[in-house]
Design an enzyme around this catalytic site. Structure first.
Site, PDB file in Angstrom:
ATOM      1  N   SER A 140      -9.791  -0.959   7.212  1.00 60.20           N
ATOM      2  CA  SER A 140      -9.110  -0.610   5.313  1.00 60.20           C
ATOM      3  C   SER A 140      -8.686  -2.130   5.031  1.00 60.20           C
ATOM      4  O   SER A 140      -8.241  -1.798   3.500  1.00 60.20           O
ATOM      5  CB  SER A 140      -8.438   0.659   5.507  1.00 60.20           C
ATOM      6  OG  SER A 140      -8.920   1.106   5.533  1.00 60.20           O
ATOM      7  N   LYS A 184       0.525  -1.532  -0.210  1.00 56.78           N
ATOM      8  CA  LYS A 184      -0.100   0.104  -0.016  1.00 56.78           C
ATOM      9  C   LYS A 184       0.869   1.186  -0.266  1.00 56.78           C
ATOM     10  O   LYS A 184       1.862   1.158   1.022  1.00 56.78           O
ATOM     11  CB  LYS A 184      -1.103  -0.071   0.853  1.00 56.78           C
ATOM     12  CG  LYS A 184      -2.162   1.333   1.244  1.00 56.78           C
ATOM     13  CD  LYS A 184      -2.889   0.758   2.846  1.00 56.78           C
ATOM     14  CE  LYS A 184      -3.926   2.179   3.067  1.00 56.78           C
ATOM     15  NZ  LYS A 184      -5.469   1.892   4.015  1.00 56.78           N
ATOM     16  N   SER A 238      -9.669   1.601   2.587  1.00 55.04           N
ATOM     17  CA  SER A 238      -8.759   1.936   1.690  1.00 55.04           C
ATOM     18  C   SER A 238      -8.064   1.307   1.187  1.00 55.04           C
ATOM     19  O   SER A 238      -7.444   1.927   0.535  1.00 55.04           O
ATOM     20  CB  SER A 238      -8.300   3.169   2.515  1.00 55.04           C
ATOM     21  OG  SER A 238      -7.658   2.713   3.693  1.00 55.04           O
TER      22      SER A 238
HETATM   23  N1  GLN Z   1     -13.619   3.742   6.609  1.00 52.19           N
HETATM   24  C1  GLN Z   1     -12.444   3.799   7.703  1.00 52.19           C
HETATM   25  C2  GLN Z   1     -12.197   5.204   6.994  1.00 52.19           C
HETATM   26  O1  GLN Z   1     -12.281   6.180   6.448  1.00 52.19           O
HETATM   27  C3  GLN Z   1     -11.370   3.129   7.677  1.00 52.19           C
HETATM   28  C4  GLN Z   1     -10.063   2.991   6.726  1.00 52.19           C
HETATM   29  C5  GLN Z   1      -8.694   2.742   7.393  1.00 52.19           C
HETATM   30  O2  GLN Z   1      -9.361   1.645   8.106  1.00 52.19           O
HETATM   31  N2  GLN Z   1      -7.785   3.030   6.697  1.00 52.19           N
HETATM   32  O3  GLN Z   1     -11.588   5.672   8.375  1.00 52.19           O
END
Ligand code: GLN
Length: 491
Positions: free
Chosen positions: A177, A78, A153
């Site tokens: 994410s 990532k 994400s």
């Molecule tokens: N969807 C969650 C957020 O937007 C989790 C994101 C993540 O785990 N990085 O914060």
């Protein structure tokens, strides 16, 4: 080479010189180049750097050196994990040209294990999102249905594995994410216990929630990767001082009846309440029945503070983000506006030009939640509720060994469907945020498909540092179905 070849097999073939690391690497690179124009999973494909590294590995093996447990295994990271090779962009204009002067601890450990980094993967800007629609470099498409999101994400890492470009990838999980894109894309995604894996070199979003973890097709590969990256790191004070575990035993070819018999599985009624798509419910329930048929005991449990998880998470995560992202101002780090009028304009214009809408929203929310006069009503209150959520889990784990439920309330949604409605988007995290708030390990395991061919993930949550239970649950389901080995048609 079969696209379904495991990392374990590749490493053994490369170590015994049945195949060269260069051949394996070249195949992964061509696949990445073929996949990317359609699905946009990668921010960078590191052809030159990867081939150089693969050549070094082949040369070391030829000299008789021990090549490491991931010898020649191609991996995608990532793009919020710092690497000296390529850029580390966080899918933000702010860091578009940033080159990290150092490698994250996980990167050092991967290199020591003989892995070859072939690409950096697309993500929601600074890991803020549930669909990878918030990337400055465009949305990642779902390989099972390209008009749908791949989840976020870590959407790019999930797609890198789902398309079999690489057998392994790393993502980060602050509130879901890793698990959400794993579920939407039909691969395994594991968020380790908070502190299991060093966060040194992971660009911080919510520091009390963030964890790096593996994506894989096979449970044994996820176990192998976790064994490589886990463990205490002097550069991360929150990394846990526990003896490094070998997770591979948990995912080995076990007798399923033996591993699962007598396992006490908690089924939280709050995870099956209104708002859960019946298609997801069906597949998840069917999977849970497989465990029961093998002798597991199902226990209905309560996690009564589940209804506060999303609100609590979005207060704590944004508060931490507002502080963590203060460094991206064009002075300390990141994009600097080309013609500032004065010092104030330098800061405000650099941030305005460099950061996307969702990131700005989070910074504003978090700054508000921390500001004088409001911190007690919002941030402090959220911390108190976080404790209650954690207590729910401690109580539940007095009765059961693992907890099972859905990862997400629906299968992958259409691109654009929730993009204009942040609250709807935040609700996609309703079942995932609590594991981060409580610091617990949790996994998404492929457990079925909808009638229209979209993958569904089963979430399993374990007590802290019991990742082995998650991996043996994954191994069990892998033996019961072929969901994990289906490959999306990308040609
Ligand atoms: N969807 C969650 C957020 O937007 C989790 C994101 C993540 O785990 N990085 O914060």
């Amino acid at each position: 080479m079969s696209l379904n070849q495991s990392a374990t097999q590749i490493a053994s073939d490369v170590a015994s010189r049945l195949r060269s690391a260069v051949d394996v690497c070249a195949a992964a690179l061509s696949r990445a180049e073929a996949v990317n124009p359609r699905l946009n999973a990668f921010t960078q494909i590191l052809r030159h750097e990867a081939l150089c590294r693969a050549r070094q590995i082949d040369a070391a093996i030829a000299r008789g050196e021990a090549p490491g447990p991931l010898a020649g295994v191609p991996i995608a990271l990532k793009d919020n994990i710092c690497t000296r090779i390529g850029h580390t962009t966080c899918a933000s204009r702010m860091l578009e040209s940033y080159r990290s002067p150092y490698d994250a601890t996980v990167v050092q450990r991967l290199e020591r294990a003989g892995a070859v980094i072939v690409a950096k993967t697309n993500l929601d800007e600074f890991a803020m999102g549930s669909s990878t629609e918030n990337s400055a470099f465009g949305v990642v498409r779902n390989p099972w249905s390209p008009d749908r999101v791949a989840g976020g994400s870590s959407g790019g890492s999930a797609v890198a594995v789902a398309t079999r470009t690489v057998p392994l990838a790393l993502g980060s999980d602050t509130g879901g994410s890793i698990r959400l894109p794993a579920s939407f894309s039909g691969v395994i995604g594991l968020k380790p216990t908070y502190g299991r894996v060093s966060r040194y070199g992971l660009v911080a979003y919510g520091s009390s929630l963030d964890q790096i973890g593996p994506f894989a097709t096979y449970a044994a590969d996820a176990a192998l990767l976790l064994s490589v990256i886990a463990g205490r790191d002097p550069n991360d004070a929150t990394s846990a001082d526990r003896a490094e575990s070998d997770f591979s035993a948990a995912a080995r070819d076990v007798d399923p009846a033996h591993a699962i018999r007598k396992l006490r599985i908690g089924i939280p009624r709050e995870f099956f309440a209104d708002g859960l798509d019946p298609v997801v419910r069906d597949q998840v329930e069917k999977a849970i029945c497989e465990y029961r048929a093998a002798g597991a005991h199902l226990v209905e449990i309560a996690l009564p503070h589940t209804k506060y998880c999303v609100a609590t998470y979005y207060l704590i995560a944004t508060a931490e983000a507002s502080s963590n992202l203060a460094r991206f101002d064009g002075v300390h780090y990141g994009h600097r506006t080309p013609a500032p009028r004065d010092i104030h304009h330098l800061y405000s214009a650099s941030r305005d030009e460099g950061l996307g809408t969702e990131v700005k929203r989070r910074i504003m929310l978090g700054t508000f939640a921390l500001s004088a006069g409001y911190a007690d009503a919002f941030y402090q209150q959220a911390l108190r509720v976080r404790r209650l959520i954690r207590d729910d889990y401690s109580q539940a784990f007095g009765q059961v060994d693992v907890i099972m439920g859905p990862v997400a309330p629906s299968t992958a949604f259409r691109i654009g469907e929730k993009a204009d409605d942040p609250l709807q988007m935040y609700l996609a995290d309703v079942y995932t945020t609590s594991a981060n708030l409580a610091g617990l390990p949790a996994i998404s395991i492929p457990c079925g498909f909808s009638a229209s061919g979209l993958p569904v993930g089963l979430q399993v949550i374990a007590p802290a540092f019991e990742e082995a239970r998650l991996l043996s649950a994954a191994r069990f389901l892998e033996q019961r179905g072929d969901w994990h080995s289906r490959i999306p048609p990308i040609e």
